[in-house]
Write a protein that holds these residues in place. Structure first.
Motif, PDB file in Angstrom:
ATOM      1  N   ASN A 121       0.821  -1.218   0.000  1.00  0.00           N
ATOM      2  CA  ASN A 121       0.000   0.000   0.000  1.00  0.00           C
ATOM      3  C   ASN A 121       0.851   1.263   0.000  1.00  0.00           C
ATOM      4  OD1 ASN A 121      -2.797  -0.820  -0.017  1.00  0.00           O
ATOM      5  ND2 ASN A 121      -2.467  -1.703   2.009  1.00  0.00           N
ATOM      6  N   ARG A 122       2.048   1.189   0.541  1.00  0.00           N
ATOM      7  CA  ARG A 122       2.930   2.355   0.510  1.00  0.00           C
ATOM      8  C   ARG A 122       3.501   2.578  -0.893  1.00  0.00           C
ATOM      9  NH1 ARG A 122       5.968   0.842   4.204  1.00  0.00           N
ATOM     10  NH2 ARG A 122       7.928   0.300   3.193  1.00  0.00           N
ATOM     11  N   ALA A 123       3.816   1.483  -1.568  1.00  0.00           N
ATOM     12  CA  ALA A 123       4.395   1.584  -2.911  1.00  0.00           C
ATOM     13  C   ALA A 123       3.363   2.008  -3.944  1.00  0.00           C
ATOM     14  CB  ALA A 123       5.016   0.247  -3.309  1.00  0.00           C
ATOM     15  N   PHE A 124       2.120   1.540  -3.770  1.00  0.00           N
ATOM     16  CA  PHE A 124       1.078   1.802  -4.768  1.00  0.00           C
ATOM     17  C   PHE A 124      -0.004   2.678  -4.137  1.00  0.00           C
ATOM     18  CE2 PHE A 124       3.065  -2.278  -5.732  1.00  0.00           C
ATOM     19  CZ  PHE A 124       3.594  -1.980  -6.983  1.00  0.00           C
ATOM     20  N   THR A 125       0.225   3.972  -4.154  1.00  0.00           N
ATOM     21  CA  THR A 125      -0.720   4.935  -3.606  1.00  0.00           C
ATOM     22  C   THR A 125      -1.940   5.047  -4.513  1.00  0.00           C
ATOM     23  OG1 THR A 125       0.302   6.777  -4.819  1.00  0.00           O
ATOM     24  CG2 THR A 125       1.214   6.241  -2.632  1.00  0.00           C
ATOM     25  N   ASP A 126      -2.931   5.780  -4.078  1.00  0.00           N
ATOM     26  CA  ASP A 126      -4.119   5.981  -4.910  1.00  0.00           C
ATOM     27  C   ASP A 126      -3.739   6.635  -6.240  1.00  0.00           C
ATOM     28  OD1 ASP A 126      -5.600   4.934  -2.854  1.00  0.00           O
ATOM     29  OD2 ASP A 126      -6.274   6.867  -2.081  1.00  0.00           O
ATOM     30  N   TYR A 127      -2.921   7.667  -6.147  1.00  0.00           N
ATOM     31  CA  TYR A 127      -2.452   8.338  -7.372  1.00  0.00           C
ATOM     32  C   TYR A 127      -1.616   7.386  -8.213  1.00  0.00           C
ATOM     33  CZ  TYR A 127       0.364  11.275 -10.418  1.00  0.00           C
ATOM     34  OH  TYR A 127       0.999  11.797 -11.507  1.00  0.00           O
ATOM     35  N   GLY A 128      -0.758   6.625  -7.542  1.00  0.00           N
ATOM     36  CA  GLY A 128       0.126   5.711  -8.258  1.00  0.00           C
ATOM     37  C   GLY A 128      -0.635   4.644  -9.021  1.00  0.00           C
ATOM     38  N   LYS A 129      -1.634   4.046  -8.399  1.00  0.00           N
ATOM     39  CA  LYS A 129      -2.412   3.011  -9.084  1.00  0.00           C
ATOM     40  C   LYS A 129      -3.146   3.584 -10.279  1.00  0.00           C
ATOM     41  CE  LYS A 129      -4.576   1.458  -5.321  1.00  0.00           C
ATOM     42  NZ  LYS A 129      -3.809   2.039  -4.194  1.00  0.00           N
ATOM     43  N   SER A 130      -3.659   4.810 -10.131  1.00  0.00           N
ATOM     44  CA  SER A 130      -4.339   5.456 -11.249  1.00  0.00           C
ATOM     45  C   SER A 130      -3.376   5.711 -12.398  1.00  0.00           C
ATOM     46  CB  SER A 130      -4.966   6.779 -10.780  1.00  0.00           C
ATOM     47  OG  SER A 130      -5.552   7.477 -11.862  1.00  0.00           O
ATOM     48  N   ALA A 131      -2.159   6.152 -12.061  1.00  0.00           N
ATOM     49  CA  ALA A 131      -1.154   6.418 -13.095  1.00  0.00           C
ATOM     50  C   ALA A 131      -0.696   5.131 -13.769  1.00  0.00           C
ATOM     51  CB  ALA A 131       0.039   7.147 -12.479  1.00  0.00           C
ATOM     52  N   ILE A 132      -0.608   4.043 -13.002  1.00  0.00           N
ATOM     53  CA  ILE A 132      -0.192   2.762 -13.577  1.00  0.00           C
ATOM     54  C   ILE A 132      -1.175   2.291 -14.641  1.00  0.00           C
ATOM     55  CG2 ILE A 132      -0.025   0.284 -13.047  1.00  0.00           C
ATOM     56  CD1 ILE A 132       1.410   1.000 -10.497  1.00  0.00           C
ATOM     57  N   SER A 133      -2.462   2.555 -14.422  1.00  0.00           N
ATOM     58  CA  SER A 133      -3.472   2.092 -15.385  1.00  0.00           C
ATOM     59  C   SER A 133      -3.232   2.658 -16.784  1.00  0.00           C
ATOM     60  CB  SER A 133      -4.875   2.456 -14.902  1.00  0.00           C
ATOM     61  OG  SER A 133      -5.069   3.865 -14.888  1.00  0.00           O
ATOM     62  N   SER A 134      -2.661   3.849 -16.859  1.00  0.00           N
ATOM     63  CA  SER A 134      -2.400   4.453 -18.174  1.00  0.00           C
ATOM     64  C   SER A 134      -1.336   3.680 -18.940  1.00  0.00           C
ATOM     65  CB  SER A 134      -1.965   5.913 -18.009  1.00  0.00           C
ATOM     66  OG  SER A 134      -0.742   6.002 -17.298  1.00  0.00           O
ATOM     67  N   SER A 135      -0.557   2.838 -18.246  1.00  0.00           N
ATOM     68  CA  SER A 135       0.501   2.087 -18.912  1.00  0.00           C
ATOM     69  C   SER A 135      -0.039   0.938 -19.757  1.00  0.00           C
ATOM     70  CB  SER A 135       1.495   1.537 -17.880  1.00  0.00           C
ATOM     71  OG  SER A 135       0.892   0.542 -17.066  1.00  0.00           O
ATOM     72  N   PHE A 136      -1.277   0.495 -19.472  1.00  0.00           N
ATOM     73  CA  PHE A 136      -1.806  -0.650 -20.224  1.00  0.00           C
ATOM     74  C   PHE A 136      -3.106  -0.364 -20.971  1.00  0.00           C
ATOM     75  CE2 PHE A 136      -3.203  -1.328 -15.747  1.00  0.00           C
ATOM     76  CZ  PHE A 136      -4.574  -1.300 -15.914  1.00  0.00           C
ATOM     77  N   LEU A 137      -3.837   0.669 -20.604  1.00  0.00           N
ATOM     78  CA  LEU A 137      -5.147   0.894 -21.218  1.00  0.00           C
ATOM     79  C   LEU A 137      -5.066   1.143 -22.721  1.00  0.00           C
ATOM     80  CD1 LEU A 137      -6.988   3.029 -18.501  1.00  0.00           C
ATOM     81  CD2 LEU A 137      -7.392   0.645 -19.129  1.00  0.00           C
ATOM     82  N   THR A 138      -4.049   1.868 -23.169  1.00  0.00           N
ATOM     83  CA  THR A 138      -3.900   2.137 -24.605  1.00  0.00           C
ATOM     84  C   THR A 138      -3.687   0.842 -25.373  1.00  0.00           C
ATOM     85  OG1 THR A 138      -2.943   4.306 -24.137  1.00  0.00           O
ATOM     86  CG2 THR A 138      -2.582   3.396 -26.334  1.00  0.00           C
ATOM     87  N   TYR A 139      -2.857  -0.044 -24.818  1.00  0.00           N
ATOM     88  CA  TYR A 139      -2.614  -1.333 -25.475  1.00  0.00           C
ATOM     89  C   TYR A 139      -3.878  -2.190 -25.478  1.00  0.00           C
ATOM     90  CZ  TYR A 139       2.404  -0.313 -25.205  1.00  0.00           C
ATOM     91  OH  TYR A 139       3.647   0.249 -25.345  1.00  0.00           O
ATOM     92  N   PHE A 140      -4.599  -2.199 -24.370  1.00  0.00           N
ATOM     93  CA  PHE A 140      -5.792  -3.033 -24.279  1.00  0.00           C
ATOM     94  C   PHE A 140      -6.882  -2.580 -25.251  1.00  0.00           C
ATOM     95  CE2 PHE A 140      -4.966  -4.429 -19.596  1.00  0.00           C
ATOM     96  CZ  PHE A 140      -3.901  -5.192 -20.045  1.00  0.00           C
ATOM     97  N   SER A 141      -6.947  -1.282 -25.506  1.00  0.00           N
ATOM     98  CA  SER A 141      -7.961  -0.779 -26.444  1.00  0.00           C
ATOM     99  C   SER A 141      -7.729  -1.316 -27.851  1.00  0.00           C
ATOM    100  CB  SER A 141      -7.953   0.757 -26.460  1.00  0.00           C
ATOM    101  OG  SER A 141      -6.716   1.247 -26.944  1.00  0.00           O
ATOM    102  N   ASP A 142      -6.473  -1.715 -28.126  1.00  0.00           N
ATOM    103  CA  ASP A 142      -6.135  -2.303 -29.429  1.00  0.00           C
ATOM    104  C   ASP A 142      -6.002  -3.826 -29.346  1.00  0.00           C
ATOM    105  OD1 ASP A 142      -5.998   0.223 -30.598  1.00  0.00           O
ATOM    106  OD2 ASP A 142      -3.893   0.478 -30.068  1.00  0.00           O
ATOM    107  N   ASP A 143      -6.446  -4.408 -28.221  1.00  0.00           N
ATOM    108  CA  ASP A 143      -6.343  -5.854 -27.988  1.00  0.00           C
ATOM    109  C   ASP A 143      -4.894  -6.345 -28.032  1.00  0.00           C
ATOM    110  OD1 ASP A 143      -9.063  -5.966 -27.701  1.00  0.00           O
ATOM    111  OD2 ASP A 143      -9.448  -6.707 -29.729  1.00  0.00           O
TER     112      ASP A 143
END
Length: 254
Positions: A121-143
């Motif tokens: 929980n210290r490593a993955f803050t609320d902001y951090g988890k939200s920012a991490i999602s941007s690392s994969f969402l673009t790829y997932f939109s293209d399967d």
């Protein structure tokens, strides 16, 4: 004595071998066949290496439907399922069960990033988890599933490194950097206004003769009172919101 030592050594070897095997098998679960066997093994080995290095379990689980795999329980949302899955299969590492799980439901197109444990929980803050999602969402939109998962693991590793150094990725740091920029801009604006007033006062003085400079009169009324003021409390935007079960979440659609 030697026989006893040998038996203890064998027991420890088998224990850690089984633990490692169990850990690798449950790091990456693809129940929707999004990945080839080669891709899945590559991600498993990468997740295992990161988990071992930072002593924080890194997990990915892809399921067809959050209510399909367990007929006894009904889950209202992806976060409930993520907590069940982590507690049942992942467990985390160390005394506090440190870990981070990306779980995806293909039917609802929902995802959740769950963190657990003191370090997790210290490593993955609320902001951090939200920012991490941007690392994969673009790829997932293209399967492009493999690239998305690989990018996720890369980001997770960087966040764990930052946390281990005592500087976890959070909104606080970004907000402070933005505040410095705002202060600099305000200072430059104040300097520009002051320069305009001085130039204007010199023009007036040339026409009207020596009097109390207009700039001096006007400058008395100018105070950089708000130059360093900030109405936003960074502490309210940073950190990690942990529920009563010890989990924190960031969820959305992919």
């Amino acid at each position: 004595m030697k026989k006893k030592t040998a038996l203890i050594s064998l027991f420890l070897f088998l224990f850690f071998a089984n633990f490692s095997l169990w850990g690798v098998n449950f790091l990456i679960i693809d129940n929707c066949n999004l990945l080839s066997s080669k891709q899945a093994n590559t991600l498993k080995n990468k997740a295992r290496d990161i988990s071992t290095k930072y002593k924080c379990g890194i997990y990915i689980a892809v399921v067809p439907d959050i209510n399909q795999l367990n007929s006894e329980d009904t889950f209202n949302n992806i976060e409930e399922y993520a907590e069940y899955y982590f507690s049942e299969y992942c467990k985390g590492m160390g005394a506090s069960g440190d870990g981070v799980l990306l779980v995806m439901s293909m039917k609802e197109r929902d995802y959740d990033i769950l963190a657990h444990g003191d370090f997790g929980n210290r490593a993955f803050t609320d902001y951090g988890k939200s920012a991490i999602s941007s690392s994969f969402l673009t790829y997932f939109s293209d399967d492009n599933w493999f690239s998305g998962f690989d990018s996720y693991l890369n980001k997770v590793e960087k966040y764990l490194e930052r946390a281990e150094q005592g500087n976890p990725v959070d909104a606080d740091a970004k907000l402070k950097n933005n505040n410095y920029i705002v202060v600099i801009i305000m200072f430059l604006c104040f300097a520009l206004v002051a320069a305009v007033i001085i130039i204007d006062s010199r023009r007036v003085n040339k026409k009207s003769g020596p009097e109390t400079p207009l700039a001096a009169k006007q400058m008395k009324n100018i105070r950089p009172q708000n130059l360093n003021q900030n109405n936003t409390n960074p502490g309210n935007m940073g950190g990690t919101h942990i529920n009563s079960s010890g989990f924190s979440h960031h969820s959305g659609k992919f």
